[in-house]
Design a protein around this motif. Structure first.
Motif, mmCIF file in Angstrom:
data_model
loop_
_atom_site.group_PDB
_atom_site.id
_atom_site.type_symbol
_atom_site.label_atom_id
_atom_site.label_comp_id
_atom_site.label_asym_id
_atom_site.label_seq_id
_atom_site.Cartn_x
_atom_site.Cartn_y
_atom_site.Cartn_z
ATOM 1 N N VAL A 70 0.723 -1.192 0.144
ATOM 2 C CA VAL A 70 -0.098 0.026 -0.081
ATOM 3 C C VAL A 70 0.967 1.258 -0.008
ATOM 4 C CG1 VAL A 70 -0.194 0.113 2.463
ATOM 5 C CG2 VAL A 70 -2.079 1.128 1.266
ATOM 6 N N LYS A 71 0.427 2.056 -0.576
ATOM 7 C CA LYS A 71 0.896 3.684 -0.511
ATOM 8 C C LYS A 71 -0.541 4.405 -0.267
ATOM 9 C CE LYS A 71 5.148 3.618 -1.515
ATOM 10 N NZ LYS A 71 6.136 4.442 -2.418
ATOM 11 N N ALA A 72 -0.584 5.391 0.779
ATOM 12 C CA ALA A 72 -1.571 6.158 0.832
ATOM 13 C C ALA A 72 -1.332 7.698 0.822
ATOM 14 C CB ALA A 72 -2.043 5.748 2.587
ATOM 15 N N GLU A 83 -3.438 12.416 -11.052
ATOM 16 C CA GLU A 83 -2.985 13.149 -12.487
ATOM 17 C C GLU A 83 -1.516 12.427 -12.806
ATOM 18 O OE1 GLU A 83 -3.834 17.469 -13.328
ATOM 19 O OE2 GLU A 83 -3.357 17.181 -11.159
ATOM 20 N N TRP A 84 -0.584 12.338 -11.523
ATOM 21 C CA TRP A 84 0.996 12.116 -11.766
ATOM 22 C C TRP A 84 1.255 10.548 -11.166
ATOM 23 C CZ3 TRP A 84 2.737 15.157 -14.798
ATOM 24 C CH2 TRP A 84 2.099 16.375 -15.163
ATOM 25 N N GLY A 85 0.154 10.071 -10.733
ATOM 26 C CA GLY A 85 0.757 8.700 -10.023
ATOM 27 C C GLY A 85 1.211 8.950 -8.535
ATOM 28 N N ILE A 86 1.737 7.748 -8.025
ATOM 29 C CA ILE A 86 2.389 7.722 -6.643
ATOM 30 C C ILE A 86 3.554 6.846 -6.795
ATOM 31 C CG2 ILE A 86 2.189 7.113 -4.196
ATOM 32 C CD1 ILE A 86 -0.975 7.251 -4.572
ATOM 33 N N GLY A 87 4.737 7.337 -6.290
ATOM 34 C CA GLY A 87 5.950 6.754 -6.450
ATOM 35 C C GLY A 87 6.182 5.206 -6.117
ATOM 36 N N LEU A 116 2.024 4.666 -9.366
ATOM 37 C CA LEU A 116 0.844 3.986 -8.734
ATOM 38 C C LEU A 116 -0.538 4.805 -9.041
ATOM 39 C CD1 LEU A 116 -0.576 1.355 -7.350
ATOM 40 C CD2 LEU A 116 0.105 2.674 -5.355
ATOM 41 N N TYR A 117 -1.428 4.503 -9.914
ATOM 42 C CA TYR A 117 -2.671 5.119 -10.134
ATOM 43 C C TYR A 117 -3.895 4.630 -9.335
ATOM 44 C CZ TYR A 117 0.104 7.849 -13.611
ATOM 45 O OH TYR A 117 0.934 8.568 -13.985
ATOM 46 N N PRO A 118 -4.458 5.238 -8.607
ATOM 47 C CA PRO A 118 -5.777 4.784 -7.785
ATOM 48 C C PRO A 118 -6.743 4.544 -8.936
ATOM 49 C CG PRO A 118 -5.303 7.359 -7.169
ATOM 50 C CD PRO A 118 -4.188 6.947 -7.999
ATOM 51 N N ASP A 119 -7.706 3.706 -8.793
ATOM 52 C CA ASP A 119 -8.844 3.623 -9.533
ATOM 53 C C ASP A 119 -9.885 4.374 -8.620
ATOM 54 O OD1 ASP A 119 -11.248 2.879 -10.760
ATOM 55 O OD2 ASP A 119 -10.672 0.940 -11.390
ATOM 56 N N VAL A 120 -9.864 5.598 -9.079
ATOM 57 C CA VAL A 120 -10.779 6.420 -8.088
ATOM 58 C C VAL A 120 -12.251 5.999 -8.197
ATOM 59 C CG1 VAL A 120 -9.155 8.420 -8.265
ATOM 60 C CG2 VAL A 120 -11.006 8.233 -10.065
ATOM 61 N N GLU A 121 -12.668 5.666 -9.539
ATOM 62 C CA GLU A 121 -14.130 4.953 -9.392
ATOM 63 C C GLU A 121 -14.393 3.986 -8.351
ATOM 64 O OE1 GLU A 121 -13.804 5.622 -13.222
ATOM 65 O OE2 GLU A 121 -14.558 7.477 -12.838
ATOM 66 N N ARG A 122 -13.470 3.225 -8.037
ATOM 67 C CA ARG A 122 -13.704 2.181 -6.964
ATOM 68 C C ARG A 122 -13.544 2.597 -5.835
ATOM 69 N NH1 ARG A 122 -14.615 -4.048 -6.914
ATOM 70 N NH2 ARG A 122 -15.373 -3.570 -4.742
ATOM 71 N N ALA A 123 -12.965 3.832 -5.489
ATOM 72 C CA ALA A 123 -12.594 4.348 -4.316
ATOM 73 C C ALA A 123 -13.810 4.249 -3.172
ATOM 74 C CB ALA A 123 -12.127 5.729 -4.228
ATOM 75 N N VAL A 124 -13.656 3.553 -2.018
ATOM 76 C CA VAL A 124 -14.827 3.429 -1.105
ATOM 77 C C VAL A 124 -14.291 3.736 0.295
ATOM 78 C CG1 VAL A 124 -14.303 0.941 -0.890
ATOM 79 C CG2 VAL A 124 -16.641 1.954 -0.524
ATOM 80 N N TRP A 134 -10.168 3.491 0.533
ATOM 81 C CA TRP A 134 -9.260 2.320 -0.097
ATOM 82 C C TRP A 134 -9.633 2.577 -1.588
ATOM 83 C CZ3 TRP A 134 -11.555 -1.433 -3.318
ATOM 84 C CH2 TRP A 134 -10.677 -2.608 -3.787
ATOM 85 N N ALA A 135 -8.867 2.405 -2.524
ATOM 86 C CA ALA A 135 -8.763 2.217 -3.825
ATOM 87 C C ALA A 135 -7.669 1.065 -4.408
ATOM 88 C CB ALA A 135 -8.695 3.360 -4.570
ATOM 89 N N PRO A 136 -8.091 0.210 -5.419
ATOM 90 C CA PRO A 136 -7.116 -0.422 -5.981
ATOM 91 C C PRO A 136 -6.121 0.312 -7.014
ATOM 92 C CG PRO A 136 -9.118 -0.742 -7.146
ATOM 93 C CD PRO A 136 -9.340 0.006 -5.913
ATOM 94 N N GLY A 137 -5.016 -0.107 -7.139
ATOM 95 C CA GLY A 137 -4.038 0.937 -8.022
ATOM 96 C C GLY A 137 -3.715 0.002 -9.026
ATOM 97 N N GLU A 138 -3.197 0.623 -10.107
ATOM 98 C CA GLU A 138 -2.426 -0.052 -10.967
ATOM 99 C C GLU A 138 -1.189 0.923 -11.473
ATOM 100 O OE1 GLU A 138 -5.780 -1.102 -13.459
ATOM 101 O OE2 GLU A 138 -5.587 0.646 -14.634
ATOM 102 N N ARG A 139 -0.158 0.202 -12.091
ATOM 103 C CA ARG A 139 1.075 0.871 -12.160
ATOM 104 C C ARG A 139 1.395 1.079 -13.711
ATOM 105 N NH1 ARG A 139 4.672 -3.096 -9.212
ATOM 106 N NH2 ARG A 139 3.146 -4.514 -10.008
ATOM 107 N N HIS A 140 1.830 2.385 -13.689
ATOM 108 C CA HIS A 140 2.286 2.521 -15.048
ATOM 109 C C HIS A 140 3.901 3.358 -14.888
ATOM 110 C CE1 HIS A 140 -1.606 2.293 -17.334
ATOM 111 N NE2 HIS A 140 -1.863 2.210 -16.091
ATOM 112 N N THR A 141 4.570 3.320 -16.284
ATOM 113 C CA THR A 141 5.696 3.782 -16.081
ATOM 114 C C THR A 141 5.919 5.368 -15.723
ATOM 115 O OG1 THR A 141 6.143 4.200 -18.427
ATOM 116 C CG2 THR A 141 6.593 2.026 -17.856
ATOM 117 N N GLN A 142 7.038 6.201 -15.623
ATOM 118 C CA GLN A 142 7.092 7.672 -15.562
ATOM 119 C C GLN A 142 6.618 8.026 -16.799
ATOM 120 O OE1 GLN A 142 11.025 7.794 -13.951
ATOM 121 N NE2 GLN A 142 10.429 8.339 -11.854
ATOM 122 N N GLU A 143 6.831 7.432 -17.854
ATOM 123 C CA GLU A 143 6.341 7.844 -19.328
ATOM 124 C C GLU A 143 4.920 7.701 -19.590
ATOM 125 O OE1 GLU A 143 9.259 5.817 -18.887
ATOM 126 O OE2 GLU A 143 10.428 7.718 -18.549
#
Ligand code: GLU
Ligand code: MG
Length: 484
Positions: A70-72, A83-87, A116-124, A134-143
């Protein structure tokens, strides 16, 4: 709990396992939406969470060892996170369940960073953790490209590969857990109830606790189908309504952490380990699946066994045949093989059967009158040490391969495979090395996962297999009991 299957056979234009491709050659299903769109959705989610007095949002992903990390961020930081993700360091892809870190040919080592990008629609908002969402996240590169090691993106690609064939799936992951007194010594679980298996006695002893579990899940928008005491000491199970495969994997993370939070508020401690006491019945993580096309459950109304359509049969045959390698995804911990033994309702045999609880693949048709909605198949051999995104994604990949090849199911097995003449019904792998050997032969999983994720999973399983190669069952159980 649901099921399914599917449709058209192979065609020249059938999409590959990764599904349709979008701009820039990226799978369309997993590309990040534009930043402005992400910001707008996050603002709406933040408004919704603010009215629920949320202070902070926990964003989870599940690693290849099956641990939710987790990252919070404070609520005020949610839009920035969207917008920018979480490291998040890529080395999490090679973490082991005990927090040791291995390495793999493509992912590993201390350098690099992901977002790490939160799926904000699933946030509860979390019912048992006031002030938290809580929200599930998914990971993308810095690019901004999809991280090839992201397990949730893998599951989404597989969902999209089914959609590209005109198919959708419903899935549900049953959650079994053992509850113990929080203050008891680590190596000696003491149970808050000693009622018999499935006994009303257990429900009565823990009625406030179970009510709070139900309330929490309900307040979080989940529909509970049932909750009941299970077989092992201190063991319970809850099942929730089916949904899409990625949603079902998200839900299994949410359900588990809700149970954990409610347990701690009651002076209790929950274990989702495959085995909590060596020799006892373990915790399963059974995956129910149904396959649908145009609103029709393909597990019904067909010419195959028990009404399976040809497509559903192909899908299930693909899953059944791939179960040895799928265990690598659905049974992460070496401790899972202590659970996966005959006569424990864990599905230790590679066979299928209608309502057969000793078959790894149990067909469920439901009752007369509800079959068109209820028919589904249950993968019983999986346990809760699985990364649920890998488990659902792997099953879809194997199922679609079976469907594309128009595979047929072998004959059904009725009765107890343990009572059959030796050699009649194959046992599933009895340890991680055997499952890994099947995984290393699996072109389907290698292609579906993609090399970076495939290799990272392999590295983690190998490292954990070696860690516990000489451990006694008691030592292995003690090492994993409170990790899941
Ligand atoms: N606890 C069993 C398992 O390890 C399953 C019991 C049941 O059929 O629900 O999978
Ligand atoms: Mg159960």
């Amino acid at each position: 709990m649901t099921t399914g299957t599917v449709a058209a056979g192979p065609t020249a234009s059938a999409p590959g396992p990764a599904g349709p491709v979008g701009p820039g050659g990226r799978p369309a299903a997993v590309a990040l939406p534009p930043r402005a769109e992400r910001a707008e959705r996050a603002e709406q989610a933040a408004d919704r969470l603010r009215t629920a007095a949320v202070d902070a949002v926990a964003v989870t992903w599940v690693d290849n060892a099956g641990i939710a990390r987790v990252k919070a961020v404070p609520l005020g930081g949610l839009v920035h996170a969207a917008e920018w993700g979480i490291g998040a360091a890529p080395c999490f892809d090679v973490f082991l369940a005990d927090d040791a870190i291995t390495t793999s040919p493509i992912i590993g080592g201390p350098t690099g960073d992901l977002r790490l990008y939160p799926d904000v629609e699933r946030a509860v908002p979390l019912a048992a953790q006031p002030g938290w969402a809580w929200a599930p996240g998914e990971r993308h590169t810095q690019e901004g490209a999809p991280h090839p090691g992201c397990q949730r993106l893998f599951a989404r690609r597989m969902e999209a590969a089914a959609a590209a064939r005109g198919l959708s799936l419903k899935a549900g992951i049953e959650v079994e857990w053992v509850v113990a007194l929080a203050g008891a010594p680590q190596d000696e679980p003491l149970y808050p109830t000693h009622g018999p298996a499935y006994g009303m006695h257990r429900l009565t002893d823990l009625s406030d606790y179970l009510r709070d579990v139900l309330r929490g899940l309900g307040e979080q928008g989940l529909t509970v189908l049932q909750i009941h005491p299970e077989y092992a000491p201190g063991q319970f199970e809850v099942s929730v309504a089916p949904e899409g495969p990625v949603g079902a994997a998200d839900t299994s993370v949410l359900v588990r952490h809700t149970i954990r939070a409610v347990s701690s508020r009651h002076g209790l401690r929950a274990s989702f380990a495959p085995v909590v006491e060596a020799g006892a019945v373990g915790n399963g993580g059974h995956l129910h699946l149904s396959l649908w096309r145009d609103g029709h459950n393909l597990g019904r109304g067909g010419p195959g066994p028990h009404g399976l359509t040809a497509e559903a049969e192909g899908f299930l045959a693909g899953v059944l045949g791939a179960l040895p390698e799928l265990l690598v995804l659905g049974c992460s911990s070496p401790a899972g093989y202590l659970r996966l033994v005959p006569s424990h309702w864990a599905g230790a045999y590679q066979c299928w059967g209608l309502e057969n609880r000793e078959a790894a693949l149990r067909l469920v048709t439901g009752s007369t009158g509800e079959r068109s909605s209820a028919a589904n198949a249950e993968v019983k051999c999986f346990d809760p040490s699985a990364n649920p995104y890998l488990a659902v994604g792997g099953v879809i990949a194997a199922g679609l391969a079976g469907l594309d090849q128009r595979l047929a199911l072998p004959p059904e097995f009725t009765g107890d495979p343990a009572a059959a003449a030796p050699g009649t019904v194959p046992r599933l792998p009895q340890g991680p090395a055997e499952a890994l050997a099947a995984y290393e032969r699996s072109a389907v999983l290698r292609e579906a996962l993609g090399e970076p994720l495939y290799e990272a999973v392999l590295a983690v399983r190998r490292a954990e297999g070696e860690q516990y190669a000489a451990a006694t069952p008691e030592q292995l159980v003690a090492a994993t009991r409170w990790r899941f």
